[in-house]
Structure formats: structure tokens, C-alpha cells
Motif scaffolding. Structure first.
Motif, short mmCIF file in Angstrom:
data_model
loop_
_atom_site.label_atom_id
_atom_site.label_comp_id
_atom_site.label_asym_id
_atom_site.label_seq_id
_atom_site.Cartn_x
_atom_site.Cartn_y
_atom_site.Cartn_z
N HIS A 112 -22.23 5.20 -4.69
CA HIS A 112 -23.44 4.47 -4.00
C HIS A 112 -23.80 3.28 -4.75
O HIS A 112 -23.79 2.14 -3.70
CB HIS A 112 -24.88 5.36 -4.55
N LYS A 113 -23.62 2.77 -5.97
CA LYS A 113 -23.79 1.79 -6.63
C LYS A 113 -22.62 0.67 -6.06
O LYS A 113 -22.99 -0.58 -5.81
CB LYS A 113 -23.73 1.81 -8.07
N ALA A 114 -21.60 1.21 -5.95
CA ALA A 114 -20.44 0.24 -5.56
C ALA A 114 -20.44 -0.22 -4.09
O ALA A 114 -20.26 -1.34 -3.60
CB ALA A 114 -18.92 0.96 -5.82
N GLN A 115 -20.82 0.99 -3.32
CA GLN A 115 -21.20 0.53 -1.77
C GLN A 115 -22.19 -0.62 -1.71
O GLN A 115 -22.06 -1.42 -0.82
CB GLN A 115 -21.61 2.05 -1.16
N PHE A 116 -23.37 -0.46 -2.40
CA PHE A 116 -24.54 -1.33 -2.29
C PHE A 116 -24.14 -2.66 -2.70
O PHE A 116 -24.56 -3.68 -2.28
CB PHE A 116 -25.74 -0.69 -2.71
N GLY A 117 -23.39 -2.61 -3.90
CA GLY A 117 -22.93 -3.90 -4.44
C GLY A 117 -22.06 -4.56 -3.63
O GLY A 117 -22.33 -5.90 -3.18
N GLN A 118 -21.05 -3.94 -2.88
CA GLN A 118 -20.22 -4.64 -1.92
C GLN A 118 -21.25 -5.21 -0.60
O GLN A 118 -20.95 -6.40 -0.01
CB GLN A 118 -19.33 -3.83 -1.47
N ILE A 119 -22.10 -4.25 -0.21
CA ILE A 119 -23.18 -5.00 0.97
C ILE A 119 -23.81 -6.03 0.40
O ILE A 119 -23.91 -7.03 1.46
CB ILE A 119 -24.01 -3.73 1.21
N LEU A 120 -24.17 -6.00 -0.58
CA LEU A 120 -25.04 -7.53 -1.16
C LEU A 120 -24.09 -8.64 -0.90
O LEU A 120 -24.61 -9.66 -0.55
CB LEU A 120 -25.54 -7.12 -2.58
N GLU A 121 -22.86 -8.44 -1.34
CA GLU A 121 -21.96 -9.54 -1.35
C GLU A 121 -21.57 -9.85 -0.08
O GLU A 121 -21.31 -11.14 0.32
CB GLU A 121 -20.41 -9.20 -2.20
N LYS A 122 -21.41 -9.04 0.95
CA LYS A 122 -20.94 -9.31 2.18
C LYS A 122 -22.07 -9.99 2.99
O LYS A 122 -21.83 -10.87 3.85
CB LYS A 122 -20.64 -7.82 3.08
N ILE A 123 -23.43 -9.47 2.80
CA ILE A 123 -24.42 -10.02 3.37
C ILE A 123 -24.55 -11.47 3.44
O ILE A 123 -25.13 -12.22 4.28
CB ILE A 123 -25.79 -9.15 3.44
N LYS A 124 -24.32 -11.94 2.44
CA LYS A 124 -24.37 -13.29 1.97
C LYS A 124 -23.23 -14.16 2.49
O LYS A 124 -23.39 -15.41 2.94
CB LYS A 124 -24.11 -13.61 0.63
#
Length: 704
Positions: free
Chosen positions: A657-669
């Protein structure tokens, strides 16, 4: 709006500011004028909240066992985190509400704006209540009388189970509010009523109503008293409305009953029953369930499906209406039971001394000029980011226990959190520094600042919310499943093609370090994958099993492993075949095996079982490829065989979960969140539908 909440963690009872609920389909939105404090029930909740952790554990030994089982499978720290998150969730108090209808939901035909109604709503300025838990108030009844309706229905349901006939003698043990209401209704039914309580004030009120009442502490033995007042025959029925831990009350009830007497429990007492006392007289014993038939049945309460009157004469709503009729005709007098009426903002006059209060009925009065607001500011934030602003729709267990903890410590900027009632969302907003709490998800979709909409609601709401968010040009993360049927999926695909937004489903397991390690060791070569989920049983009445609401556990949960197989093999699913346990396998999606064919020749098996031991690991993955074997145990340990240079990986529980959401936060930028190819998301969703179709038709189903 303002609402009274109880904290199980701190023990504090507070008057919280919350967003007002939005009216739902099949419900009415009520502006509260009065609510009644059920001192017995609410005293137990308040005292439980004020108890220490050790005291809480002693009161709930069954929950302690669940915690110990979870520690065995998931470890100490994840379990403690789960427990503390549970305790942090505030509990709304109250269930006796009176007010006026200010809005009517879709499908409601029995009510209109302006109707004066009573319901099982909480101590809140506004409540949204299903129509089968709402009743019209006759014009000759005041609000302060009508507020006794729901608690009166609890007493009435106990009476219905006693099944008294005119002239019978019924004993009421415990002359609190429910006991006094029950005793008076029994008298209206033509019964001789004997009641006793340890409080002289309650005994005096009972005597004023014509009840034969006494205090056992003043020298009267309950059993002897009843026998003397029934010519040594004994009571025809005993209604227990008391609250006590002792087993003495159930023994007294048995001893004072006549041969083949009836005993019904409404209160909470010790139940170490003597077989001899019940055997010798052939006594019957039954526990009464709240307001009556329909209680805790989602079809009746939430979906508004009534029980046909010729077959179920008295439902909980019809019990409400009966109590109102008794008050209206003067056969049930409730005004003399009112101990105090206090304004909502003075709630501490009631709750501050609830542990020692001698009140019979305390009523809360509300300001009728208050207007509903669907959004409140929780935290004022300065320096808003220009990209990556999140609107979170859903404040249930996944959001509370998984999503928000995984985002902790990141730079995630969540501007809105949406919850249906406002309680959960506001509590989480305070804890996680979220700017606004709202009950209106359309507000999130219309907010131009919001780039990413994260949807974690019940499964039946996913598709419609995804479509609306995509239509607004938002990037959308939706916790699985994406949709529940082909029609919803087709509508989503149509919106996606027109939208500037991107889409991501919460298939977190492919982001786990264990999955990543396995993938790095086997590459994209053809392989055999066996995934086993020891999911555990869920009671059949839980919403997940409802195909229209939860979609069942294959579409709603097993899709995780269909995605995992797609990721590991590097290939889309070509066909599936599912078989399930039992004589009628097509009716059982709880314990099933899914065979999976991949386009590149790989094969997979998903075993989704609900009949295993909780002490065994919940998830297991086995991969066979190129003379290598990798075994992942519960996302804690992965072992390799034939894998040169690798033997074992061990971590804390990590499902990605943490890795998934971390990558989402990077991608959304960067302007998107497409971590998983769109075609794979659609393929896995279709494969989950095909699994159900395969089970029904008994054959392999090709994926289009």
C-alpha cells in the motif's frame, strides 16, 4: 451541525461540529427538535468509553481472542495499530429522535417535507433515516411525548414475545424507563402487573400508574411476593428489563414463574441458567431484539422492503406506530416520566453525571433556527500546492486503517474527505490534518483545485463516482472493484475515452517488495502461479455478499490475485474457469478455485477460501518457472528455491500500500496516475465477471 459523540479511546463525551448528512435514496432528512437520552444503554457506552484498556478487554473477551489470532498471523505492531484505530473512531449516541422532514430521498412515498416524524435518529441537529425507521406523529401528541416512541417500541417488542392475554399476571423486573413503559402497556392490555426495582423513586412512579410495585431491599423477597400475589400459582410471564451482571435475576424469574411460564429478556443480565429450574416447569426463555421484526435486516431497514402485513403483523415501524397510538389515546402516559429537558449545548448536565443519575427520562431540546451545512472547515491550510491536491471520497475501514496510515509522513495534500454521515470523515480530518470534511461528494468533483479523486466507498457506488470524476477531467484512484457488471464497465470505458483524466485501481499487491522480488527473479518467462487466500468467513448478511451492493467476494476481493497473476506473468488473461465448494457450487463464491489461462501460455490458479483456520496465514503465493520455485508467505516472508544468489526475503507485513500511494503521489505531480496499464485494469475486471459467469454455466469463459 452539532452532534453528541462518545470516544472509546479517551472516554470523553463531546458536542462535535460536523457537516450535516445528505439525504440518501429511500431516506428522509429530518431536522431534530427533541431527542431522548436512553440512560441505561447510553450509560453503558459512556462507562465503557471511560474504562481502561484492561477493563475494556475484560468486558469483551471475544474481541480479545480475535486480537490474539490477528497477532499470530499479522504480527504485534500491525494488530495494535488496528486496535487503536478502532478505538479512535467516535460513536454517535442516541436512538430516540423527533423532528420535521426537510428533504425526501428518491423512492420515498410515505413522507413529504414538513411532516412531523419520530425515528431512531441520533442526538444530532440533522439526521438522514431510512423510511422504515420513521413514523408519522399524530397531531395531538407533543414532541416531548413522541420522543418516547422508539424506546417504547423496545418495551412493546418484549411484550409481544411474552404474548400476554387479558387477565394474566406479568412480572416486570427492573422499573427503569423501558420497564415502566412496558408495565403500563401491559396494564392497557388487561394484565395484572407486578414490578420491582431497587430505586424507591421508580417504584413510587410505578405505583402511581396502578402497578403492584415494590423494592426488594425493603424486605420483600421477589419470589415470595409474586407467589403471594398469584395464589401460589406463579406469574404467567416475566419480562426482564433490568441491567445487572448477576445470575440471580434469571433464577428469580424461573422460581416465580408458573408451570410453562414465559420469560423474555429485554435488558442485560447474567445468563448462567439452572437447567433444573427451567426443566421442572418446562419454562420458555427468549431474548427480545430491539424494536421488532426487521431490526438489523438491510433489506427491510436500508432498502425499504417491507414485510407483508398478513404474514408479519408487527414490524419495528408498526411497533412505532402502535406506541404513538397508545400515547395519542391516553393509554400510555409519558409526561410524568420526564425528569429534565435541557438545551443541546447543555448536554453535560446529563452526561456529566450519567453514571450516578437517578433520572428516568432526560430530553434534549434543539434550536429550530439551525440550517444544515454539508461542509465544515477542519484545518486551515496556507500555501496550497498547485498540483497533486486530493479529494478523498469515503471514510470507512479501508480509508481509516489502510489508506491514510499509508499516506502518513508523505507530502500528500488532502483538501476534502467525504463521509455519508459526517462523523467518520470529520474524525479522520482532525487526525490527519485534512482541510475540509463534507457529506457532499459533488463538491469535491466541482473543486478545480482537486487533481486526484480517491474513491473508497462501498462497491456499488464506485462506477457512478468514477464516471462523474472522469467527466470532470479528474484523475481517479478507486479501491477495487472498478465496477460490478459489464454495463457499469462499458459506461466507465466510454467516459475514460473522452476524459483527460487517468485511472488507477487499488491493486496494491503488485507493489509489495515481495512481489517485486519474485518478478525480478522470474522475468516474463511462462510460469505457473498458485495464489491462495485464506480469506475467512463473513456472515451472509454482510453487504459484501450482496451482488448489487458488494458484488460478492470474487469480484470484490479475489480480483487482487487476478491482477497479481497478470503482473507476474506479464500477460493478460485469456480465459477463466471457476468451481466452488458444495452441492450447489453456483451459489457459493466464498470458497472457490479459479483456473486462469494467460495469453503468453502461462497458467494460474486462484484459491479463494472462507473455510480455513484464522490461525493460518491469510495469503500465500507460489511461482514455478525456469526450474525456480518462489513461495511468498503472507507478505512477510519470501523464500527461493533454485534461485541463485537469493534464498529469503523477510519484512514486516507489507502488502504494497505505501509504495503504491507513494508512486501515485509522484505521478500526479506529472499529470497522471497510470501506474497500471489501462488495458490490464479492464482485463482483470472482465476476468472477475467471467469467473462468476463460469461458475453459473460450468465452463471456460473467454475474455473479450
Amino acid at each position: 451541525m452539532r452532534q453528541i459523540l462518545q470516544s472509546f479511546k479517551t472516554g470523553v463525551t463531546e458536542l462535535a461540529k460536523l457537516p450535516a448528512p445528505k439525504v440518501k435514496t429511500g431516506q428522509v432528512l429530518i431536522k431534530t427538535t427533541r431527542s431522548l437520552v436512553s440512560l441505561g444503554t447510553e450509560r453503558m457506552l459512556v462507562e465503557f468509553g471511560r474504562a481502561s484498556l484492561i477493563q475494556k478487554a475484560r468486558q469483551q473477551p471475544d474481541k480479545v481472542k480475535m486480537v490474539l489470532d490477528k497477532i499470530k498471523t499479522e504480527g504485534l505492531m500491525p494488530t495494535l495499530e488496528t486496535v487503536f484505530n478502532k478505538l479512535e473512531q467516535p460513536l454517535p449516541l442516541g436512538y430516540c429522535n423527533v423532528g420535521k422532514v426537510i428533504e425526501v430521498g428518491k423512492g420515498v412515498t410515505d413522507f413529504k417535507v414538513g411532516d412531523r416524524v419520530t425515528s431512531n435518529g441520533q442526538h444530532a441537529e440533522f439526521v438522514s433515516i431510512p423510511q422504515n425507521l420513521v413514523a408519522h406523529i399524530p397531531d395531538n401528541i407533543t414532541d416531548e411525548e413522541a420522543v418516547f416512541t422508539v424506546i417504547g417500541a423496545i418495551a412493546l417488542q418484549g411484550i409481544r414475545l411474552v404474548n400476554p392475554t387479558m387477565g394474566e399476571t406479568i412480572v416486570v423486573i427492573g422499573l427503569g424507563l423501558i420497564g415502566l413503559l412496558a408495565a403500563e402497556m401491559l396494564m392497557a392490555n388487561g394484565c395484572k402487573v407486578i414490578g420491582y426495582d431497587l430505586d424507591d423513586n421508580k417504584v413510587a412512579i410505578a405505583k402511581e400508574k396502578g402497578i403492584i410495585a415494590f423494592n426488594p431491599l425493603k424486605g420483600n423477597d421477589p419470589v415470595k411476593f409474586v407467589l403471594e400475589n398469584t395464589n401460589n400459582v406463579g406469574a404467567d410471564g416475566v419480562l426482564i428489563t433490568a441491567s445487572a451482571k448477576s445470575n440471580a435475576i434469571i433464577s428469580q424469574a424461573a422460581q416465580m414463574s408458573r408451570q410453562r411460564g414465559r420469560i423474555v429478556l429485554v435488558g442485560v443480565i447474567g445468563l448462567n441458567i439452572s437447567r433444573a429450574e427451567f426443566y421442572e416447569k418446562e419454562l420458555s426463555f427468549q431474548v427480545s431484539c430491539s424494536y421488532g421484526p426487521g431490526r438489523y435486516d438491510d433489506d427491510y431497514e436500508q432498502k425499504g422492503i417491507d414485510y407483508p402485513l398478513p404474514f408479519v403483523r408487527w414490524t419495528e415501524k408498526r411497533n412505532f406506530e402502535t406506541v404513538l397510538q397508545l400515547i395519542s389515546t391516553g393509554k400510555l402516559q409519558v409526561k410524568n416520566l420526564i425528569s429534565e429537558v435541557v438545551a443541546l449545548e447543555e448536554y453535560e448536565k446529563i452526561y456529566g453525571e450519567i453514571g450516578t443519575s437517578k433520572s428516568i427520562a432526560s430530553i434534549i431540546k434543539y434550536d429550530e433556527s439551525t440550517q444544515p451545512e454539508s461542509t465544515i472547515i477542519v484545518t486551515k491550510k496556507e500555501g496550497q500546492p498547485t498540483k497533486g491536491v486530493i479529494g478523498l471520497i469515503g471514510a470507512g475501514n479501508f480509508t481509516k486503517m489502510t489508506l491514510l496510515p499509508a499516506l502518513k509522513g508523505t507530502n500528500a495534500h488532502i483538501k476534502h474527505i467525504v463521509s455519508s454521515g459526517g462523523v467518520n470523515g470529520t474524525a479522520l480530518a482532525k487526525k490527519h490534518n485534512i482541510a475540509q470534511s463534507t457529506t457532499d461528494y459533488e463538491l469535491v468533483l466541482d473543486d478545480k483545485d482537486v487533481d486526484l479523486v480517491m474513491i473508497t466507498t462501498r462497491h456499488n457506488l464506485h462506477a457512478d463516482m468514477v464516471i462523474k470524476a472522469l467527466d470532470k477531467g479528474k484523475h481517479v484512484f478507486v479501491e477495487k472493484p472498478l465496477a460490478l457488471n459489464h454495463e457499469e464497465l462499458e459506461a466507465i470505458e466510454e467516459s475514460y475515452q473522452k476524459s483527460n483524466g487517468t485511472l488507477m485501481i487499488g491493486f496494491n499487491r503488485r507493489f509489495s517488495p515481495h512481489t517485486q522480488k519474485i518478478k525480478s527473479l522470474v522475468g516474463d518467462a511462462p510460469m505457473n502461479v498458485i495464489a491462495t487466500m485464506n480469506a475467512g468467513a463473513i456472515p451472509p448478511e454482510i453487504w459484501v455478499h450482496d451482488m448489487e451492493v458488494g458484488g460478492g467476494r470474487i469480484i470484490g476481493e479475489a480480483c487482487h490475485y487476478l491482477d497479481l497473476i497478470v503482473y507476474l506473468t506479464g500477460s493478460k488473461i485469456k480465459a477463466v474457469c471457476m468451481n466452488a465448494l458444495g452441492e450447489n457450487p453456483a451459489e457459493n463464491t466464498d470458497s472457490a478455485s479459479i483456473l486462469v489461462k494467460l495469453e503468453n501460455g502461462s497458467t494460474g490458479v486462484v484459491n479463494y477460501f472462507a473455510n480455513g483456520s484464522k490461525s493460518y496465514a491469510k495469503e500465500r503465493l507460489e511461482v514455478f518457472s525456469q526450474e525456480k520455485t518462489l513461495i511468498m508467505d503472507n507478505f512477510i516472508k519470501t523464500t527461493g528455491h533454485g534461485t541463485k544468489g537469493f534464498s529469503k526475503l523477510k519484512t514486516k507485513l507489507n502488502k504494497g500500500h505505501k509504495a503504491q500511494f507513494g508512486q501515485i503521489l509522484e505521478k500526479i505531480k506529472q499529470g497522471d496516475i497510470a501506474l497500471i496499464p489501462y488495458e490490464e485494469l479492464i482485463n482483470v475486471t472482465k476476468a472477475s465477471f467471467a469467473a462468476i459467469q463460469s461458475l453459473k454455466e460450468g465452463k471456460w469463459i473467454e475474455i473479450e
